[in-house]
Motif scaffolding. Structure first.
Motif, PDB file in Angstrom:
ATOM      1  N   LEU A  37      34.091  33.354  54.327  1.00  0.00           N
ATOM      2  CA  LEU A  37      34.178  34.480  53.404  1.00  0.00           C
ATOM      3  C   LEU A  37      33.039  34.304  52.400  1.00  0.00           C
ATOM      4  N   ILE A  38      31.905  34.935  52.651  1.00  0.00           N
ATOM      5  CA  ILE A  38      30.674  34.717  51.886  1.00  0.00           C
ATOM      6  C   ILE A  38      30.268  36.028  51.219  1.00  0.00           C
ATOM      7  N   LEU A  39      30.598  36.179  49.946  1.00  0.00           N
ATOM      8  CA  LEU A  39      30.328  37.422  49.208  1.00  0.00           C
ATOM      9  C   LEU A  39      29.752  37.135  47.821  1.00  0.00           C
ATOM     10  N   PRO A  40      28.655  36.374  47.722  1.00  0.00           N
ATOM     11  CA  PRO A  40      28.077  36.122  46.386  1.00  0.00           C
ATOM     12  C   PRO A  40      27.300  37.327  45.875  1.00  0.00           C
ATOM     13  N   SER A  41      27.324  37.487  44.537  1.00  0.00           N
ATOM     14  CA  SER A  41      26.510  38.514  43.868  1.00  0.00           C
ATOM     15  C   SER A  41      26.730  39.902  44.457  1.00  0.00           C
ATOM     16  N   LYS A  42      27.978  40.268  44.665  1.00  0.00           N
ATOM     17  CA  LYS A  42      28.315  41.585  45.215  1.00  0.00           C
ATOM     18  C   LYS A  42      28.877  42.536  44.158  1.00  0.00           C
ATOM     19  N   GLY A  43      28.884  42.121  42.912  1.00  0.00           N
ATOM     20  CA  GLY A  43      29.396  42.983  41.858  1.00  0.00           C
ATOM     21  C   GLY A  43      30.896  43.166  41.901  1.00  0.00           C
ATOM     22  N   ILE A  44      31.620  42.222  42.495  1.00  0.00           N
ATOM     23  CA  ILE A  44      33.072  42.325  42.601  1.00  0.00           C
ATOM     24  C   ILE A  44      33.686  42.077  41.222  1.00  0.00           C
ATOM     25  N   LYS A  45      34.564  42.964  40.811  1.00  0.00           N
ATOM     26  CA  LYS A  45      35.202  42.857  39.507  1.00  0.00           C
ATOM     27  C   LYS A  45      36.705  42.976  39.659  1.00  0.00           C
ATOM     28  N   GLY A  46      37.430  42.234  38.846  1.00  0.00           N
ATOM     29  CA  GLY A  46      38.875  42.417  38.833  1.00  0.00           C
ATOM     30  C   GLY A  46      39.634  41.123  38.795  1.00  0.00           C
ATOM     31  N   GLY A  47      40.942  41.252  38.737  1.00  0.00           N
ATOM     32  CA  GLY A  47      41.816  40.091  38.712  1.00  0.00           C
ATOM     33  C   GLY A  47      41.802  39.373  40.043  1.00  0.00           C
ATOM     34  N   PHE A  48      41.708  38.074  39.982  1.00  0.00           N
ATOM     35  CA  PHE A  48      41.606  37.258  41.194  1.00  0.00           C
ATOM     36  C   PHE A  48      43.011  36.861  41.632  1.00  0.00           C
ATOM     37  N   LYS A  49      43.562  37.589  42.619  1.00  0.00           N
ATOM     38  CA  LYS A  49      44.920  37.327  43.105  1.00  0.00           C
ATOM     39  C   LYS A  49      44.932  37.319  44.630  1.00  0.00           C
ATOM     40  N   ASN A  99      30.017  36.791  40.564  1.00  0.00           N
ATOM     41  CA  ASN A  99      30.741  38.058  40.485  1.00  0.00           C
ATOM     42  C   ASN A  99      31.439  38.118  39.131  1.00  0.00           C
ATOM     43  N   SER A 100      32.441  38.956  38.990  1.00  0.00           N
ATOM     44  CA  SER A 100      33.167  39.084  37.724  1.00  0.00           C
ATOM     45  C   SER A 100      34.662  38.951  37.957  1.00  0.00           C
ATOM     46  N   LEU A 101      35.041  37.916  38.688  1.00  0.00           N
ATOM     47  CA  LEU A 101      36.458  37.663  38.958  1.00  0.00           C
ATOM     48  C   LEU A 101      37.091  36.975  37.762  1.00  0.00           C
ATOM     49  N   TYR A 102      38.310  37.368  37.426  1.00  0.00           N
ATOM     50  CA  TYR A 102      39.024  36.695  36.354  1.00  0.00           C
ATOM     51  C   TYR A 102      40.435  36.363  36.828  1.00  0.00           C
ATOM     52  N   GLY A 103      41.088  35.533  36.028  1.00  0.00           N
ATOM     53  CA  GLY A 103      42.425  35.087  36.403  1.00  0.00           C
ATOM     54  C   GLY A 103      42.504  33.576  36.422  1.00  0.00           C
ATOM     55  N   SER A 104      43.669  33.063  36.746  1.00  0.00           N
ATOM     56  CA  SER A 104      43.923  31.624  36.716  1.00  0.00           C
ATOM     57  C   SER A 104      44.017  31.077  38.133  1.00  0.00           C
ATOM     58  N   LEU A 105      43.390  29.926  38.365  1.00  0.00           N
ATOM     59  CA  LEU A 105      43.478  29.286  39.678  1.00  0.00           C
ATOM     60  C   LEU A 105      44.871  28.746  39.947  1.00  0.00           C
ATOM     61  N   LEU A 144      33.170  29.189  43.523  1.00  0.00           N
ATOM     62  CA  LEU A 144      33.632  30.264  42.643  1.00  0.00           C
ATOM     63  C   LEU A 144      32.818  30.282  41.349  1.00  0.00           C
ATOM     64  N   SER A 145      31.632  29.752  41.396  1.00  0.00           N
ATOM     65  CA  SER A 145      30.808  29.618  40.196  1.00  0.00           C
ATOM     66  C   SER A 145      30.361  30.975  39.664  1.00  0.00           C
ATOM     67  N   HIS A 146      30.046  30.982  38.356  1.00  0.00           N
ATOM     68  CA  HIS A 146      29.510  32.170  37.680  1.00  0.00           C
ATOM     69  C   HIS A 146      30.445  33.364  37.827  1.00  0.00           C
ATOM     70  N   ASN A 147      31.699  33.152  37.407  1.00  0.00           N
ATOM     71  CA  ASN A 147      32.686  34.212  37.324  1.00  0.00           C
ATOM     72  C   ASN A 147      33.331  34.157  35.943  1.00  0.00           C
ATOM     73  N   LEU A 148      34.505  34.743  35.802  1.00  0.00           N
ATOM     74  CA  LEU A 148      35.208  34.777  34.518  1.00  0.00           C
ATOM     75  C   LEU A 148      36.583  34.122  34.634  1.00  0.00           C
ATOM     76  N   LEU A 149      36.707  33.178  35.534  1.00  0.00           N
ATOM     77  CA  LEU A 149      37.992  32.529  35.766  1.00  0.00           C
ATOM     78  C   LEU A 149      38.391  31.691  34.561  1.00  0.00           C
ATOM     79  N   SER A 150      39.671  31.608  34.288  1.00  0.00           N
ATOM     80  CA  SER A 150      40.163  30.893  33.113  1.00  0.00           C
ATOM     81  C   SER A 150      41.358  30.034  33.501  1.00  0.00           C
ATOM     82  N   GLY A 151      41.925  29.397  32.482  1.00  0.00           N
ATOM     83  CA  GLY A 151      43.097  28.559  32.718  1.00  0.00           C
ATOM     84  C   GLY A 151      42.732  27.137  33.103  1.00  0.00           C
TER      85      GLY A 151
END
Length: 742
Positions: free
Chosen positions: A68-80, A98-104, A121-128
């Motif tokens: 599953l290789i989708l770097p720099s695709k402008g994906i945004k949203g909650g990572f679930k 990308n701009s994925l957020y949420g908790s691992l 999962l580098s360079h995203n907005l993941l937290s927790g």
């Protein structure tokens, strides 16, 4: 021919096994994980039933999704991606940039993916926080860098990750201890790359790294690590890079560092290390970068360093190193590109052996006890771009400038405070020369330069920063300075300059509108005294735009055109003889942070428009002849009273003088009050006129409408009046005709 074609097809079918289409379950899992949960997937996966043909998806021969290789695709949203649990054969996940957020932890991503080998999962907005362990015993690479992850790394996180070779958690906000137990029992003995830089890790580095027999790269810079370098780190003999700069390490670097025979990069700068440099540092023949600046290192440079023939950067500035630098034979270091020995206690002559280092791009020997002169042999350094020889004892400034003018690659030249009796720099040999074509920064402060500002500076069309302060320059500021297209920072203070402030200087292109002045220093620019240096930027354009002509003999008024310098951050005109009013146009300098007009002969009021300078954090108008109230604003009242002292006619906060009645103002106030009263009376006048009209109109015409007899009488009256007027006019006309005939 047909037979050959048939055989080729048959052979291809034999050697190329058939790849099955993906299952409906995996197809649905992918759609559920992305199309349904993310706001804007940038790909169209519905174009094909077989998900193995989708963008970013790869399958094995049996049709199981593996990549599953989708770097720099402008994906945004909650990572679930809970549905990814069905992708049991998944080995590679790359959703970086990308701009994925949420908790691992909440997504439970790690739990079901037992075949996973690469997770990025580098360079995203993941937290927790991190989950308790990695998902797979087969995991090889984990990159979680540049997110918003926090908390301590769980002690069990690496348990069972027997094959892990790379772990990158840099640029997050992790805290606690560095995961130095990564190679201990039940963990990852094969780790090669460990990067936990730019976090909030603190405390000492606990033992354990010595067990990492395969470790090649250890980066933990920009943290809050304290204590000594752990002794067992010298057991990790495969280490090629140690980067621990910008921490709070103290103590000495052990002689055991000589065990790290594969070490190429050693960066321990910006710590509190002390003691002497390891005597046998030169045994590390693979060393390419030795960066130990901004510490408290003492003693002499080990002569063995000259055996490190692979050295590219040697940066030991801001320490307490001593010894005679002329004893070192730098000619062995043929690959040396950057030499920085700034602010030490080194002695001796400038080493002429440096001229044999043909790869040198940057030399900084400033603030040492060195002496000598610049020789023409320096021109053999065909790549020299950065030369800083500040505050050392050199001779023949004019001769040095004439030599360096031939250095075509030179972009930054600092010679401030290194010459006694610098003399006039405007002789014919310099005026007629076309050197310094690429020069961006010229620092000649405190060189006892005499005579006018050198005219050859007018040819330096790439010059961005000019410092000629603390000299004995005479004459006026030439108007051609205002034509230099890139100049945005100029210091001419503490000279003998006279004349008016040239209006042409108010048209400096780089201060009137934004220009591309990007240029990166080969070494970080340092300013300030040796005891308390200031760390400045690598990039020239990040330095604040400035004009400083303070402490000269300039006169005349401040030109109103000064308001054109929209990008100016610092304006210092203090200590001159400027007169007249403070021009209100200064308020157009909306980027101004420092304004110093003190110790002049300025008069009049302080313009109230200065209150609009919202970025102003330093103001000084003291010791002039200003008068009147200080304009009221939160900005101006925030400054200390000393910023206004020496102006006894000023009043109002923050100075102690209270503002009393001022002639002309009371009369104006009375007039204004009268106007205000008249304004209150004026509406009643109009009201009475309107009421009178309404009463008169309806009193006459209303009665005519209601009473028929009155209406008939009124019309008979108007008819009689009309007849009488007509008869009178006819009689008058006949009389005039008879008189004219007679």
């Amino acid at each position: 021919m047909a037979l050959v074609f048939f055989l080729v097809l048959l052979f291809s079918s034999i050697i190329s096994p058939k790849v099955h289409a993906c299952t409906q379950t995996e197809r649905s899992s992918l759609l559920a994980s992305f199309t349904h949960t993310l706001s804007s997937p940038p790909f169209n996966w519905s174009s094909s039933i077989n998900c193995c043909h989708w963008s970013g998806i790869s399958c094995n021969q049996d049709g199981w999704v593996t990549h599953l290789i989708l770097p720099s695709k402008g994906i945004k949203g909650g990572f679930k991606p809970a549905s990814l649990a069905n992708l049991t054969h998944l080995t590679h996940i790359n959703l970086s940039h990308n701009s994925l957020y949420g908790s691992l932890v909440q997504t439970e991503l790690f739990l079901p993916l037992k075949s996973l080998e690469v997770l990025d999962l580098s360079h995203n907005l993941l937290s927790g926080e991190l989950p308790s362990s990695l998902p797979s015993n087969n995991i090889l690479t984990v990159d979680l860098s540049s997110n918003h992850l926090h908390g301590a790394i769980p002690p069990t996180f690496f348990h069972g990750a027997w094959h892990l070779t790379s772990f990158n958690a840099s640029n997050n906000t992790f805290s606690g201890s560095i995961p130095s137990s990564i190679c201990l029992q039940h963990s990852s003995p094969l780790i090669r790359h460990l990067d936990v830089s730019s976090n909030n890790f603190n405390g000492i580095i606990l033992p354990g790294l010595g067990e990492c027999s395969k470790l090649q790269v250890f980066r933990a810079q920009h943290n809050n690590i304290t204590g000594l370098l752990p002794e067992d780190i010298y057991n990790a003999t495969e280490l090629e890079e140690i980067a621990l700069h910008f921490n709070s390490l103290y103590g000495a670097v052990s002689d055991r560092i000589a065990n790290l025979t594969n070490l190429a990069i050693l960066d321990l700068s910006f710590n509190h290390l002390s003691g002497v440099l390891p005597l046998h540092l030169g045994k590390l023949s693979k060393l390419s970068h030795v960066i130990l600046g901004f510490n408290n290192l003492q003693g002499s440079l080990p002569l063995s360093l000259m055996n490190c023939t692979n050295l590219i950067e040697l940066r030991l500035g801001n320490n307490f190193l001593e010894g005679d630098i002329s004893k070192f034979n730098f000619s062995k270091l043929s690959r040396l590109s950057k030499l920085d020995l700034l602010k030490n206690n080194l002695t001796g002559n400038l080493p002429t052996s440096l001229y044999s280092c043909r790869s040198l791009q940057a030399i900084r020997l400033s603030y040492n006890n060195l002496q000598g002169q610049i020789h023409p042999e320096i021109l053999s350094l065909k790549s020299l771009s950065f030369l800083s020889l500040v505050e050392i004892r050199l001779t023949n400034l004019a001769g040095a400038i004439k030599i360096l003018m031939h250095c075509k690659t030179l972009r930054m030249l600092f010679l401030s405070g290194s010459f006694i009796n610098g003399g006039n720099l405007d002789d014919d040999g310099m005026v007629d020369h076309d050197g310094f074509k690429n020069l961006r920064v010229l620092g000649l402060s405190g060189c006892e330069i005499t005579g006018p500002i050198p005219i050859w500076l007018s040819k330096l069309k790439n010059l961005q920063i000019l410092t000629l302060d603390l000299n004995r320059i005479t004459g006026s500021i030439p108007s051609w300075l205002g034509t230099l297209p890139r100049l945005f920072r100029m210091r001419l203070h503490d000279n003998l300059i006279s004349g008016e402030f040239p209006k042409q200087l108010c048209k400096l292109p780089s201060l009137v509108q934004v220009h591309d002045n990007h240029y990166e220093f080969e070494l970080p620019a340092i300013s300030g005294p040796k005891e308390n240096p200031s760390f400045l930027q690598h990039v020239v354009s990040l330095l604040p735009p400035m004009i400083d002509v303070s402490n000269n003999n300039m006169n005349g008024s401040i030109p109103t055109e000064i308001g054109q310098l929209m990008l100016l951050h610092t304006l210092n005109l203090s200590g001159n003889n400027f007169s007249g009013n403070i021009p209100t146009q200064i308020s157009s300098l909306q980027n101004l942070e420092v304004l110093d007009l003190s110790r002049n002969a300025l008069s009049g009021n302080i313009p109230s428009s200065l209150a609009s300078l919202h970025f102003l954090h330093a103001l000084n108008v003291s010791y002039n002849d200003l008068k009147g109230p200080i304009p009221i604003s939160t900005q101006l009242q925030s400054f200390n009273a000393s910023a206004f002292e020496g102006n006894p006619k000023l009043c109002g906060a923050p100075v102690p003088n209270e503002c009393g009645p001022i002639k002309g103002i009371d009369a104006a106030d009375k007039k204004n009050n009268h106007d205000v009263d008249s304004g209150h009376q004026l509406p009643w006048f109009y009201i009475s006129v309107v009421l009178g009209f309404i009463v008169g109109f309806w009193g006459v015409f209303g009665s005519l409408i209601i009473k028929r007899t009155w209406r008939h009488a009124y019309f008979r009256f108007t008819d009689n009046v009309q007849d009488r007027v007509y008869v009178m006019m006819t009689v008058s006309m006949n009389r005039m005709k008879r008189k004219l005939r007679g």
